[in-house]
Design a protein around this motif. Structure first.
Motif, PDB file in Angstrom:
ATOM      1  N   THR A   6       0.835  -1.208   0.000  1.00 55.21           N
ATOM      2  CA  THR A   6       0.000   0.000   0.000  1.00 55.21           C
ATOM      3  C   THR A   6       0.866   1.253   0.000  1.00 55.21           C
ATOM      4  OG1 THR A   6      -1.771  -1.147   1.182  1.00 55.21           O
ATOM      5  CG2 THR A   6      -1.779   1.256   1.255  1.00 55.21           C
ATOM      6  N   LEU A   7       1.925   1.234   0.819  1.00 51.43           N
ATOM      7  CA  LEU A   7       2.836   2.379   0.833  1.00 51.43           C
ATOM      8  C   LEU A   7       3.468   2.578  -0.544  1.00 51.43           C
ATOM      9  CD1 LEU A   7       4.730   1.961   4.250  1.00 51.43           C
ATOM     10  CD2 LEU A   7       2.769   3.436   3.727  1.00 51.43           C
ATOM     11  N   ARG A   8       3.823   1.503  -1.210  1.00 55.41           N
ATOM     12  CA  ARG A   8       4.425   1.625  -2.542  1.00 55.41           C
ATOM     13  C   ARG A   8       3.451   2.240  -3.537  1.00 55.41           C
ATOM     14  NH1 ARG A   8       6.192  -4.567  -2.743  1.00 55.41           N
ATOM     15  NH2 ARG A   8       7.904  -4.574  -1.240  1.00 55.41           N
ATOM     16  N   ARG A   9       2.203   1.758  -3.498  1.00 58.47           N
ATOM     17  CA  ARG A   9       1.214   2.259  -4.461  1.00 58.47           C
ATOM     18  C   ARG A   9       0.966   3.759  -4.284  1.00 58.47           C
ATOM     19  NH1 ARG A   9      -1.471  -2.706  -3.308  1.00 58.47           N
ATOM     20  NH2 ARG A   9      -2.833  -1.635  -1.806  1.00 58.47           N
ATOM     21  N   ASP A  10       1.061   4.218  -3.033  1.00 56.59           N
ATOM     22  CA  ASP A  10       0.780   5.630  -2.753  1.00 56.59           C
ATOM     23  C   ASP A  10       2.002   6.522  -2.911  1.00 56.59           C
ATOM     24  OD1 ASP A  10      -1.784   4.868  -2.176  1.00 56.59           O
ATOM     25  OD2 ASP A  10      -1.496   4.810   0.000  1.00 56.59           O
ATOM     26  N   ALA A  11       3.146   5.935  -3.216  1.00 57.16           N
ATOM     27  CA  ALA A  11       4.392   6.704  -3.267  1.00 57.16           C
ATOM     28  C   ALA A  11       4.840   6.934  -4.711  1.00 57.16           C
ATOM     29  CB  ALA A  11       5.485   5.963  -2.503  1.00 57.16           C
ATOM     30  N   TYR A  12       5.685   7.951  -4.876  1.00 55.02           N
ATOM     31  CA  TYR A  12       6.389   8.141  -6.146  1.00 55.02           C
ATOM     32  C   TYR A  12       7.708   7.383  -6.040  1.00 55.02           C
ATOM     33  CZ  TYR A  12       9.412  10.219  -9.658  1.00 55.02           C
ATOM     34  OH  TYR A  12      10.294  10.392 -10.692  1.00 55.02           O
ATOM     35  N   ILE A  13       7.874   6.374  -6.891  1.00 52.35           N
ATOM     36  CA  ILE A  13       9.101   5.561  -6.874  1.00 52.35           C
ATOM     37  C   ILE A  13       9.668   5.535  -8.289  1.00 52.35           C
ATOM     38  CG2 ILE A  13      10.086   3.274  -6.463  1.00 52.35           C
ATOM     39  CD1 ILE A  13       7.837   2.801  -4.430  1.00 52.35           C
ATOM     40  N   TRP A  14      10.916   5.947  -8.384  1.00 55.24           N
ATOM     41  CA  TRP A  14      11.614   5.937  -9.666  1.00 55.24           C
ATOM     42  C   TRP A  14      12.941   5.203  -9.489  1.00 55.24           C
ATOM     43  CZ3 TRP A  14      16.450   7.915 -10.821  1.00 55.24           C
ATOM     44  CH2 TRP A  14      16.797   7.948 -12.190  1.00 55.24           C
ATOM     45  N   ILE A  15      13.258   4.315 -10.442  1.00 51.06           N
ATOM     46  CA  ILE A  15      14.520   3.580 -10.398  1.00 51.06           C
ATOM     47  C   ILE A  15      15.324   3.965 -11.635  1.00 51.06           C
ATOM     48  CG2 ILE A  15      15.610   1.305 -10.398  1.00 51.06           C
ATOM     49  CD1 ILE A  15      13.183   0.230  -8.989  1.00 51.06           C
ATOM     50  N   ALA A  16      16.595   4.272 -11.423  1.00 47.79           N
ATOM     51  CA  ALA A  16      17.470   4.669 -12.524  1.00 47.79           C
ATOM     52  C   ALA A  16      17.528   3.559 -13.572  1.00 47.79           C
ATOM     53  CB  ALA A  16      18.872   4.964 -11.990  1.00 47.79           C
ATOM     54  N   PRO A  17      17.519   3.928 -14.865  1.00 44.60           N
ATOM     55  CA  PRO A  17      17.520   2.922 -15.932  1.00 44.60           C
ATOM     56  C   PRO A  17      18.632   1.890 -15.807  1.00 44.60           C
ATOM     57  CG  PRO A  17      17.098   5.098 -16.838  1.00 44.60           C
ATOM     58  CD  PRO A  17      17.432   5.303 -15.390  1.00 44.60           C
ATOM     59  N   ALA A  18      19.798   2.303 -15.360  1.00 48.10           N
ATOM     60  CA  ALA A  18      20.927   1.374 -15.282  1.00 48.10           C
ATOM     61  C   ALA A  18      20.683   0.243 -14.296  1.00 48.10           C
ATOM     62  CB  ALA A  18      22.192   2.136 -14.881  1.00 48.10           C
ATOM     63  N   TYR A  19      19.707   0.409 -13.399  1.00 54.10           N
ATOM     64  CA  TYR A  19      19.481  -0.587 -12.353  1.00 54.10           C
ATOM     65  C   TYR A  19      18.157  -1.327 -12.523  1.00 54.10           C
ATOM     66  CZ  TYR A  19      23.302   2.033 -10.379  1.00 54.10           C
ATOM     67  OH  TYR A  19      24.515   2.643 -10.208  1.00 54.10           O
ATOM     68  N   ARG A  20      17.391  -0.950 -13.541  1.00 57.28           N
ATOM     69  CA  ARG A  20      16.076  -1.566 -13.707  1.00 57.28           C
ATOM     70  C   ARG A  20      16.171  -3.034 -14.099  1.00 57.28           C
ATOM     71  NH1 ARG A  20      13.068   3.459 -16.828  1.00 57.28           N
ATOM     72  NH2 ARG A  20      13.097   4.871 -15.021  1.00 57.28           N
ATOM     73  N   GLU A  21      17.076  -3.354 -15.000  1.00 58.31           N
ATOM     74  CA  GLU A  21      17.212  -4.745 -15.407  1.00 58.31           C
ATOM     75  C   GLU A  21      17.834  -5.581 -14.298  1.00 58.31           C
ATOM     76  OE1 GLU A  21      19.263  -7.434 -18.964  1.00 58.31           O
ATOM     77  OE2 GLU A  21      19.281  -5.237 -19.054  1.00 58.31           O
ATOM     78  N   GLN A  22      18.865  -5.033 -13.659  1.00 58.90           N
ATOM     79  CA  GLN A  22      19.553  -5.763 -12.598  1.00 58.90           C
ATOM     80  C   GLN A  22      18.622  -6.059 -11.429  1.00 58.90           C
ATOM     81  OE1 GLN A  22      22.987  -3.707 -11.144  1.00 58.90           O
ATOM     82  NE2 GLN A  22      23.603  -5.363  -9.751  1.00 58.90           N
TER      83      GLN A  22
END
Length: 349
Positions: free
Chosen positions: A318-334
């Protein structure tokens, strides 16, 4: 400072630690690569690497080495970024709720110092001398205590509020065997050894004892007189044994006392080194423990523990859904597993 004391604190901090988070906008920071943004906070590459190093250290302290260590590290690393993000969300929620844990941190360090014989004013100095950054120790404790405070208020309290008497009663009825105190028997023995005599001679002594018992002699007195085991000093008393599925009495002895009540004496039991007579001193039948206040509390704790993992997972989702979360492209696949979990939360089955 004693080495064992520092080792204990290090182990405790590893156990307590939520991996160090990144930078909050309230704090100055050197330029560093941003791995993720969580609302107004960030997780840096240096924070991630520090968490990775601590993860490896923790696995090493569990005794893992070589390929086993590497496999465990690679597997645990898959969700490390997710853990960092979740911990940051919980800290942010703690700030929203106005939760402070400085008193707990101080008490923890003072108690640790007291156990090591360190005066309160010297605790941080001794930490530094042992190679521990006092500020980092405090931050590690702060993150853990904030996390637990949020979960206690937002999750655990609600779990207990939703455990009703009918839930406790249902669990009690479904686990009656677990709450049944087994049948027990307290025994006294007379042992006649065949060492230094023939089987027939030993059996003749047993018969003589039985005749004396029938004539009214006291079993304990005869045990003190005849028995060849140390229990003779206690008039043959060998203690209390459990019967039933968790039996602590030998097969031959259990069979010999079947159906005997308190005061009865068994037939002779032939053993490899002699003959044994058993007297039943006391016998307690199986008893189901009543559902009293203490047992209700224990069952409530068990039910809460069963529900806690799923409840915590759902709360964090629930906290995740309500939050703004961005992951840098270089780490998305990893860290695809972490990103997928955050982007597509699923209800526990």
């Amino acid at each position: 400072m004693r080495r064992s004391g520092i080792a204990g604190l290090l182990g405790c901090l590893l156990w307590l630690s939520a991996p160090p988070l990144g930078w909050s906008q309230d704090e100055p920071v050197l330029v560093d690569e941003i791995v993720a943004r969580i609302n107004s906070d960030i997780i840096t590459l240096s924070a991630l690497r520090r968490a990775q190093a601590e993860l490896r250290q923790e696995l090493e302290q569990q005794g893992l080495t070589g390929e086993a260590l590497e496999r465990a590290y690679q597997e645990a690393s898959k969700t490390l970024l997710q853990q960092l993000i979740d911990n940051q969300l919980l800290v942010q929620r703690a700030n929203e709720l106005g939760i402070t844990v400085e008193t707990q941190i101080n008490e923890f360090l003072l108690n640790w110092g007291r156990q090591q014989g360190i005066p309160p004013a010297e605790v941080e100095k001794r930490l530094a001398e042992a190679g521990l950054d006092p500020d980092q120790v405090r931050q590690t404790l702060r993150l853990r205590f904030l996390r637990e405070a949020v979960l206690a208020r937002e999750v655990y309290s609600r779990i207990f509020q939703n455990i009703f008497d009918r839930d406790v009663e249902q669990y009690y009825q479904q686990h009656r065997e677990e709450f049944t105190e087994p049948e027990t028997v307290r025994l006294s023995e007379i042992f006649i050894s065949t060492q230094g005599r023939s089987r027939e001679q030993a059996l003749a002594i047993v018969q003589e004892i039985r005749e004396k018992l029938q004539a009214g002699a006291d079993f304990g007195d005869l045990a003190a007189q005849y028995s060849a085991r140390p229990s003779a000093r206690n008039k043959g008393d060998i203690g209390t044994f459990t019967l039933g599925p968790r039996r602590t009495l030998g097969d031959a002895q259990a069979k010999a006392i079947e159906g005997l009540k308190a005061g009865d004496v068994s037939a002779p039991i032939e053993l490899p080194d002699g003959f044994q007579l058993l007297k039943v001193l006391e016998r307690q039948q199986p008893r189901v423990r009543p559902l009293d206040a203490e047992l209700k509390r224990q069952i409530q704790m068990r039910l809460a523990q069963q529900r806690a993992e799923a409840a915590v997972r759902e709360y964090i989702e629930t906290l995740r859904r309500d939050a703004y979360i961005w992951i840098a492209p270089a780490y998305r696949e990893q860290y695809a597993a972490a990103e997928t979990t955050m982007a597509n939360p699923k209800k526990p089955q």
